[in-house]
Write a protein that holds these residues in place. Structure first.
Motif, short mmCIF file in Angstrom:
data_model
loop_
_atom_site.label_atom_id
_atom_site.label_comp_id
_atom_site.label_asym_id
_atom_site.label_seq_id
_atom_site.Cartn_x
_atom_site.Cartn_y
_atom_site.Cartn_z
N TRP A 299 36.39 49.05 40.50
CA TRP A 299 37.96 48.14 40.88
C TRP A 299 39.12 48.83 40.14
O TRP A 299 39.12 48.28 38.44
CB TRP A 299 37.00 46.97 40.76
N SER A 300 40.37 48.04 40.95
CA SER A 300 41.46 49.44 40.05
C SER A 300 42.11 47.92 39.43
O SER A 300 43.10 47.63 38.32
CB SER A 300 41.82 49.82 40.70
N VAL A 301 42.07 46.35 40.36
CA VAL A 301 42.77 45.78 39.86
C VAL A 301 41.73 44.46 39.53
O VAL A 301 40.77 44.17 40.24
CB VAL A 301 44.10 45.56 40.98
N PRO A 302 42.00 43.32 38.61
CA PRO A 302 41.21 42.37 38.04
C PRO A 302 41.42 41.75 38.98
O PRO A 302 41.97 41.01 39.54
CB PRO A 302 42.01 42.35 36.67
N PHE A 303 39.96 41.21 39.45
CA PHE A 303 39.73 40.33 40.40
C PHE A 303 40.02 40.29 41.77
O PHE A 303 40.60 39.66 42.48
CB PHE A 303 39.98 38.91 40.02
N ARG A 304 40.12 41.46 41.73
CA ARG A 304 40.36 42.18 43.63
C ARG A 304 39.32 43.30 43.62
O ARG A 304 38.69 43.62 42.71
CB ARG A 304 41.78 42.58 43.58
N THR A 305 39.01 44.00 44.43
CA THR A 305 37.98 44.54 45.47
C THR A 305 38.86 45.91 45.45
O THR A 305 37.77 46.96 46.21
CB THR A 305 37.55 44.25 46.61
N ASN A 306 39.68 46.18 45.07
CA ASN A 306 39.98 47.34 45.29
C ASN A 306 39.91 48.42 44.87
O ASN A 306 39.69 48.47 43.25
CB ASN A 306 42.05 47.16 45.00
#
Ligand code: FAD
Length: 348
Positions: A299-306
């Motif tokens: 995941w490339s952004v904390p707390f996102r699924t990007n």
């Protein structure tokens, strides 16, 4: 025309993403995975890992027993009026997955039972190739292909799966068949330590079978296991065979010394837990998305699924080497659908 959102995988992450995407009018297409013997044998069948288990006791909303007996009288009356009588014993893994699938389809999810075998994320729309040779274009993609538990590959392991052989202590440890019984864990890493420690709460004794003379687990985890009075380690030993019969399932294991091939020992046990890691189903994504050293998507952004490619999202065990539970997979499936919806709204 390109699909707005394509979901790859039909486990709890995939279906939850599909339910949310469908309710947001994104008309998702879920590529469920192909129904082949190889996929079953590997532990990555359509409907995911819960399709190969029995009871699921820890997915909220499915208590065992007569549901009406838990409810306040007025609510029970109301429920009977609206839904009819309800007698239900918990939920089985396959049943839970069929219910999720049906819920996603009821909101308009379209499905196809194929594997995705190749992708091209370098162009827009994205291109997905399936095992039947189809090419699908997608504006956004949610990868929910899960991870499969590793086993030693013994015929006897396969024979007693769901009859005492497991690869998930948190999922199965509290089942009645394992309570107050001797149990065996194979492995020497952090998961093996954690699983043994967890199982020691339920089993009468836990044997860790390890092929070397020291663990590769972190010092603190290894020490905790070694200090646990219920845990005994069988060093320099490998599992030769899981013992059992059709009626009782697992009754023990035969171990063989790595120092003396002729030396074997039979250990009575009613459970055998493989704790030798998992393999994420990301082979077809190598070179297309960033992964960690074990092949899990990042995941490339904390707390996102990007993921590392804008417009491609990852949900469930394929990006989670730590929790690996149906409810956490469902949770990140929901997040991925919301992330995809926001991404698509910015494209308009
Ligand atoms: P999965 O359920 O693994 O689903 C992955 C999906 O991706 C499958 O549909 C597969 O066919 C598909 N797929 C894979 N590759 C491709 C491809 N190339 N193209 C298309 N599709 C593909 N958790 C609990 O919370 N409670 C339990 O009691 C419990 N019991 C368990 C018992 C067992 C025996 C096992 C193995 C696991 C258990 N777990 C339990 C863990 C739980 O099953 C997983 O955490 C959960 O299923 C992960 O969901 P997921 O959607 O991320 O992936």
């Amino acid at each position: 025309m390109a699909e707005k959102v394509v979901i790859i995988g039909s486990g709890p992450a995939g279906w939850t993403a599909a339910i949310y995407a469908a309710r947001a009018s994104l008309e998702p297409l879920c590529i469920e995975g192909e129904m082949t013997q190889e996929n079953w044998d590997l532990g990555r069948p359509p409907l995911g890992q819960l399709a190969i288990t029995t009871e699921v006791e820890n997915f909220p909303g499915f208590p065992s027993g007569n549901l009406e007996s838990y409810l306040d009288d007025a609510i029970a009356d109301d429920r009977r009026r609206i839904m009819g009588p309800h007698q239900k014993e918990g939920v089985s893994g396959p049943e839970l997955m069929e219910l999720m699938r049906q819920q996603a389809i009821n909101f308009g999810t379209r499905t196809m039972m194929e594997d995705v075998v190749d992708v091209d994320f370098s162009q827009r729309p994205f291109i997905l190739k399936t095992s039947n040779g189809e090419t699908i274009e997608a504006q956004s993609v949610i990868v929910a292909t899960g991870a499969r538990a590793n086993y030693l590959g013994l015929d006897s392991e396969k024979k007693f799966k769901n009859a005492g052989v497991s690869a998930c202590a948190v999922c199965d440890g509290a089942l009645p068949r394992f309570r107050d019984q001797p149990l065996v864990v194979v492995g020497g890493g952090d998961s093996a330590m954690e699983e043994s420690d967890y199982l020691s709460k339920f089993g009468s004794k836990v044997y860790i079978v390890h092929r070397r003379e020291e663990f590769r687990a972190s010092k603190v985890m290894a020490e905790r296991a070694l200090k646990n009075p219920k845990i005994e380690v069988k060093w320099n030993s490998v599992i030769d065979e899981v013992l059992g019969d059709d009626e009782k399932g697992v009754t023990g294991v035969r171990i063989r010394s790595t120092e003396d091939d002729a030396k074997t020992e039979d250990i009575p046990a009613s459970g055998y837990f493989a704790a030798i890691g998992h393999t994420p189903n990301t082979e077809f994504l190598k070179g297309h998305l960033e992964m960690n050293e074990k092949g899990y998507l990042k995941w490339s952004v904390p707390f996102r699924t990007n993921t590392s490619v804008e417009g491609v999202f990852a949900a469930g065990d394929v990006a989670d080497d730590y929790y690996r539970q149906a409810i956490t997979a469902a949770g990140t499936g929901c997040m991925a659908a919301l992330d995809a919806e926001r991404y698509l709204s910015l494209l308009e």
